[in-house]
Scaffold this motif. Structure first.
Motif, short mmCIF file in Angstrom:
data_model
loop_
_atom_site.label_atom_id
_atom_site.label_comp_id
_atom_site.label_asym_id
_atom_site.label_seq_id
_atom_site.Cartn_x
_atom_site.Cartn_y
_atom_site.Cartn_z
N ASN A 107 0.78 -1.29 0.07
CA ASN A 107 -0.03 -0.10 -0.12
C ASN A 107 1.18 1.28 0.21
O ASN A 107 0.75 2.37 -0.92
N ARG A 108 2.00 1.46 1.22
CA ARG A 108 2.65 2.05 0.44
C ARG A 108 3.14 2.74 -1.01
O ARG A 108 3.65 3.81 -0.92
N ILE A 109 4.01 1.69 -1.57
CA ILE A 109 4.85 2.13 -2.80
C ILE A 109 3.73 2.26 -3.45
O ILE A 109 3.59 2.98 -4.37
N VAL A 110 2.27 2.01 -3.63
CA VAL A 110 1.12 1.86 -4.61
C VAL A 110 1.01 3.80 -4.44
O VAL A 110 0.49 3.96 -5.05
N LEU A 111 0.65 4.04 -3.13
CA LEU A 111 0.32 5.28 -2.31
C LEU A 111 1.76 6.82 -3.06
O LEU A 111 1.86 6.82 -3.63
N SER A 112 2.89 5.94 -2.98
CA SER A 112 3.93 6.73 -3.77
C SER A 112 3.94 7.10 -5.01
O SER A 112 3.89 8.04 -5.45
N MET A 113 3.61 6.30 -6.04
CA MET A 113 3.41 6.16 -6.89
C MET A 113 2.76 6.79 -7.76
O MET A 113 2.57 7.74 -8.19
N THR A 114 2.08 6.45 -7.14
CA THR A 114 0.83 7.26 -7.28
C THR A 114 0.76 9.21 -6.76
O THR A 114 0.97 9.42 -7.71
N SER A 115 1.12 9.03 -5.93
CA SER A 115 1.53 10.43 -5.16
C SER A 115 2.45 11.53 -6.58
O SER A 115 2.23 12.07 -6.84
N ALA A 116 3.92 10.34 -6.85
CA ALA A 116 4.63 10.67 -7.47
C ALA A 116 4.48 11.23 -9.05
O ALA A 116 4.44 11.68 -10.22
N ASP A 117 3.03 10.70 -9.70
CA ASP A 117 2.89 10.57 -10.27
C ASP A 117 1.15 11.69 -10.42
O ASP A 117 2.02 12.71 -11.59
N HIS A 118 1.37 12.72 -9.65
CA HIS A 118 0.67 13.00 -9.60
C HIS A 118 0.84 14.89 -9.75
O HIS A 118 0.76 15.83 -9.44
N VAL A 119 2.32 14.55 -8.83
CA VAL A 119 3.62 15.49 -8.79
C VAL A 119 4.76 15.55 -8.60
O VAL A 119 5.54 15.22 -8.59
N LYS A 120 4.88 15.31 -10.34
CA LYS A 120 5.92 15.07 -11.29
C LYS A 120 6.77 16.77 -10.88
O LYS A 120 6.38 17.81 -10.79
N PRO A 121 8.09 16.80 -11.35
CA PRO A 121 9.43 17.53 -10.87
C PRO A 121 9.05 18.96 -12.55
O PRO A 121 9.00 18.43 -13.36
N ALA A 122 8.96 19.98 -11.61
CA ALA A 122 8.72 21.14 -13.17
C ALA A 122 10.42 20.76 -12.70
O ALA A 122 11.30 21.04 -12.59
N GLU A 123 11.00 20.44 -14.72
CA GLU A 123 12.13 20.84 -15.08
C GLU A 123 12.84 22.09 -15.67
O GLU A 123 11.66 22.33 -16.29
N PHE A 124 13.79 22.45 -15.87
CA PHE A 124 13.69 23.85 -16.73
C PHE A 124 15.40 23.26 -17.01
O PHE A 124 15.92 22.98 -16.66
N LYS A 125 15.54 23.91 -18.04
CA LYS A 125 17.03 23.67 -19.25
C LYS A 125 17.24 25.46 -19.08
O LYS A 125 16.43 25.92 -18.39
N VAL A 126 18.57 25.56 -19.70
CA VAL A 126 19.03 26.93 -18.45
C VAL A 126 18.79 27.49 -20.52
O VAL A 126 17.97 26.59 -21.42
N ALA A 127 18.56 28.79 -20.49
CA ALA A 127 18.00 29.39 -21.69
C ALA A 127 18.90 29.76 -22.24
O ALA A 127 19.91 30.11 -22.30
N PHE A 128 17.91 29.97 -24.02
CA PHE A 128 19.04 29.29 -24.96
C PHE A 128 20.01 30.66 -25.34
O PHE A 128 20.94 30.93 -25.16
N TRP A 129 19.11 31.89 -24.53
CA TRP A 129 19.18 33.68 -24.90
C TRP A 129 20.70 33.39 -24.02
O TRP A 129 21.79 34.31 -24.59
N GLN A 130 20.59 33.34 -23.16
CA GLN A 130 21.85 33.10 -22.63
C GLN A 130 23.22 32.40 -22.73
O GLN A 130 24.11 33.29 -22.41
#
Length: 196
Positions: free
Chosen positions: A20-43
Protein backbone atom coordinates in the motif's frame (compact mmCIF):
# COMPACT_ATOMS: atom_id res chain seq x y z
CA UNK A 1 11.98 -23.40 12.03
CA UNK A 2 8.20 -23.76 12.18
CA UNK A 3 5.97 -20.73 11.72
CA UNK A 4 2.65 -20.38 13.47
CA UNK A 5 -0.52 -19.10 11.80
CA UNK A 6 -0.16 -15.89 13.86
CA UNK A 7 3.35 -15.31 12.41
CA UNK A 8 2.07 -15.88 8.87
CA UNK A 9 -0.79 -13.49 9.49
CA UNK A 10 1.65 -10.76 10.74
CA UNK A 11 3.88 -11.37 7.73
CA UNK A 12 0.92 -10.96 5.32
CA UNK A 13 -0.14 -7.76 7.08
CA UNK A 14 3.39 -6.35 6.68
CA UNK A 15 3.46 -7.27 2.98
CA UNK A 16 0.07 -5.63 2.39
CA UNK A 17 1.12 -2.52 4.35
CA UNK A 18 4.35 -2.16 2.34
CA UNK A 19 2.49 -2.75 -0.93
CA UNK A 20 0.00 0.00 0.00
CA UNK A 21 2.86 2.39 0.79
CA UNK A 22 4.52 1.67 -2.57
CA UNK A 23 1.24 2.18 -4.45
CA UNK A 24 0.60 5.43 -2.54
CA UNK A 25 4.10 6.77 -3.25
CA UNK A 26 3.82 5.84 -6.94
CA UNK A 27 0.41 7.52 -7.17
CA UNK A 28 1.66 10.70 -5.50
CA UNK A 29 4.75 10.68 -7.73
CA UNK A 30 2.47 10.60 -10.78
CA UNK A 31 0.44 13.54 -9.49
CA UNK A 32 3.42 15.71 -8.43
CA UNK A 33 6.13 15.34 -11.04
CA UNK A 34 9.11 17.68 -10.76
CA UNK A 35 8.97 20.81 -12.94
CA UNK A 36 12.02 20.67 -15.24
CA UNK A 37 14.00 23.68 -16.47
CA UNK A 38 16.86 24.03 -18.92
CA UNK A 39 19.28 26.92 -19.18
CA UNK A 40 17.72 29.49 -21.53
CA UNK A 41 19.16 29.44 -25.06
CA UNK A 42 19.61 33.23 -25.22
CA UNK A 43 21.78 33.20 -22.08
CA UNK A 44 24.16 30.70 -23.64
CA UNK A 45 24.02 32.34 -27.08
CA UNK A 46 25.07 35.78 -25.80
CA UNK A 47 28.37 34.47 -24.49
CA UNK A 48 28.77 31.89 -27.28
CA UNK A 49 28.48 34.61 -29.92
CA UNK A 50 30.86 36.95 -28.10
CA UNK A 51 33.39 34.12 -27.95
CA UNK A 52 33.04 33.06 -31.59
CA UNK A 53 33.10 36.62 -33.00
CA UNK A 54 36.15 37.32 -30.79
CA UNK A 55 37.86 34.22 -32.16
CA UNK A 56 37.07 35.44 -35.71
CA UNK A 57 38.47 38.91 -35.03
CA UNK A 58 41.73 37.70 -33.54
CA UNK A 59 42.08 35.02 -36.22
CA UNK A 60 41.77 37.72 -38.90
CA UNK A 61 44.32 39.86 -37.08
CA UNK A 62 46.65 36.86 -36.79
CA UNK A 63 46.38 35.87 -40.45
CA UNK A 64 46.37 39.36 -41.94
CA UNK A 65 48.07 41.26 -39.09
CA UNK A 66 51.20 42.35 -40.93
CA UNK A 67 49.32 43.60 -43.97
CA UNK A 68 46.61 45.27 -41.88
CA UNK A 69 49.20 47.03 -39.68
CA UNK A 70 51.04 48.25 -42.78
CA UNK A 71 47.75 49.57 -44.12
CA UNK A 72 47.09 51.30 -40.78
CA UNK A 73 49.49 54.02 -41.90
CA UNK A 74 46.91 54.93 -44.59
CA UNK A 75 44.34 55.78 -41.90
CA UNK A 76 41.81 54.08 -39.64
CA UNK A 77 39.07 53.95 -42.31
CA UNK A 78 41.38 51.97 -44.58
CA UNK A 79 42.19 49.68 -41.62
CA UNK A 80 38.47 49.04 -40.94
CA UNK A 81 37.77 48.38 -44.62
CA UNK A 82 40.60 45.80 -44.67
CA UNK A 83 39.41 43.99 -41.53
CA UNK A 84 35.78 43.98 -42.73
CA UNK A 85 36.45 43.07 -46.36
CA UNK A 86 33.89 40.79 -48.01
CA UNK A 87 36.23 37.77 -47.73
CA UNK A 88 36.57 38.34 -43.98
CA UNK A 89 32.83 38.93 -43.59
CA UNK A 90 32.11 35.52 -45.17
CA UNK A 91 34.18 34.00 -42.38
CA UNK A 92 32.35 36.18 -39.84
CA UNK A 93 28.99 34.74 -40.96
CA UNK A 94 30.39 31.20 -40.63
CA UNK A 95 31.75 31.92 -37.14
CA UNK A 96 28.42 33.52 -36.13
CA UNK A 97 26.50 30.44 -37.29
CA UNK A 98 29.08 28.25 -35.55
CA UNK A 99 28.44 30.21 -32.33
CA UNK A 100 24.69 29.59 -32.65
CA UNK A 101 25.25 25.87 -33.27
CA UNK A 102 27.65 25.63 -30.32
CA UNK A 103 25.13 27.45 -28.06
CA UNK A 104 22.32 25.17 -29.21
CA UNK A 105 24.42 22.06 -28.46
CA UNK A 106 25.32 23.43 -25.01
CA UNK A 107 21.66 24.12 -24.29
CA UNK A 108 20.73 20.57 -25.30
CA UNK A 109 23.35 19.26 -22.86
CA UNK A 110 21.84 21.30 -20.01
CA UNK A 111 18.60 19.32 -20.25
CA UNK A 112 17.01 19.21 -16.80
CA UNK A 113 19.52 21.65 -15.30
CA UNK A 114 17.13 22.22 -12.39
CA UNK A 115 13.98 20.42 -11.25
CA UNK A 116 11.64 21.67 -8.53
CA UNK A 117 9.40 19.22 -6.69
CA UNK A 118 7.63 18.77 -3.36
CA UNK A 119 10.77 17.04 -2.09
CA UNK A 120 13.18 19.85 -2.94
CA UNK A 121 15.59 21.00 -5.65
CA UNK A 122 16.95 18.40 -8.06
CA UNK A 123 20.24 19.30 -9.78
CA UNK A 124 22.49 17.62 -12.36
CA UNK A 125 19.71 15.87 -14.30
CA UNK A 126 17.99 14.84 -11.08
CA UNK A 127 21.03 13.02 -9.66
CA UNK A 128 21.56 15.49 -6.81
CA UNK A 129 18.54 16.13 -4.57
CA UNK A 130 18.63 18.87 -1.95
CA UNK A 131 15.60 18.58 0.35
CA UNK A 132 13.74 21.76 1.25
CA UNK A 133 14.43 21.17 4.95
CA UNK A 134 18.18 20.83 4.31
CA UNK A 135 18.45 24.33 2.82
CA UNK A 136 19.24 26.58 5.77
CA UNK A 137 20.17 29.72 3.82
CA UNK A 138 20.10 31.04 0.24
CA UNK A 139 22.48 33.70 -1.10
CA UNK A 140 22.65 35.23 -4.58
CA UNK A 141 25.79 34.97 -6.74
CA UNK A 142 26.06 37.49 -9.58
CA UNK A 143 28.28 36.90 -12.62
CA UNK A 144 27.80 39.62 -15.28
CA UNK A 145 24.03 39.70 -15.98
CA UNK A 146 23.33 36.20 -14.62
CA UNK A 147 22.38 35.50 -11.03
CA UNK A 148 22.68 32.08 -9.49
CA UNK A 149 21.79 31.02 -5.97
CA UNK A 150 23.99 29.43 -3.35
CA UNK A 151 21.94 26.77 -1.57
CA UNK A 152 23.60 26.46 1.84
CA UNK A 153 22.86 23.32 3.84
CA UNK A 154 25.37 23.58 6.64
CA UNK A 155 28.18 26.14 7.11
CA UNK A 156 30.72 25.39 4.41
CA UNK A 157 28.37 23.11 2.44
CA UNK A 158 27.20 25.13 -0.58
CA UNK A 159 25.70 24.15 -3.92
CA UNK A 160 25.20 26.51 -6.87
CA UNK A 161 21.78 26.52 -8.50
CA UNK A 162 21.22 28.38 -11.80
CA UNK A 163 18.46 30.94 -11.33
CA UNK A 164 17.97 33.89 -13.69
CA UNK A 165 19.62 31.98 -16.55
CA UNK A 166 16.87 29.33 -16.55
CA UNK A 167 14.19 29.26 -19.24
CA UNK A 168 10.51 30.08 -18.57
CA UNK A 169 10.97 32.36 -15.52
CA UNK A 170 7.21 32.59 -14.89
CA UNK A 171 6.91 28.78 -14.79
CA UNK A 172 9.95 28.55 -12.52
CA UNK A 173 8.40 31.12 -10.18
CA UNK A 174 5.09 29.20 -10.18
CA UNK A 175 6.90 25.91 -9.41
CA UNK A 176 8.74 27.41 -6.44
CA UNK A 177 5.51 28.99 -5.15
CA UNK A 178 3.70 25.66 -5.49
CA UNK A 179 6.36 23.35 -4.06
CA UNK A 180 8.57 25.31 -1.63
CA UNK A 181 7.42 25.39 1.99
CA UNK A 182 6.00 28.69 3.27
CA UNK A 183 8.67 31.15 4.50
CA UNK A 184 11.42 29.19 2.77
CA UNK A 185 14.52 31.39 2.09
CA UNK A 186 14.39 30.68 -1.67
CA UNK A 187 11.10 32.60 -1.91
CA UNK A 188 12.95 35.87 -1.19
CA UNK A 189 14.64 35.64 -4.61
CA UNK A 190 11.55 35.16 -6.77
CA UNK A 191 11.67 38.87 -7.69
CA UNK A 192 14.95 38.24 -9.56
CA UNK A 193 13.02 36.17 -12.10
CA UNK A 194 11.31 39.21 -13.60
CA UNK A 195 12.48 39.87 -17.14
CA UNK A 196 14.00 43.32 -17.57
Amino acid sequence: MNSTPADEHKFLELVNENRNRIVLSMTSADHVKPAEFKVAFWQIAIYGEIAFVGIWFFLMLGLEGDRILRDLSHGSIHFVSRVFSWQHLVWLVLFFLGGLLFSWLLQKMTHRAVEISTLGVHLHKGQNLILWDEIKEVRPLRILNIRSLWLIREPGEKTIMPWTSLERPSDLKAAVEAFAPPNHPIRKYLSLLRRT
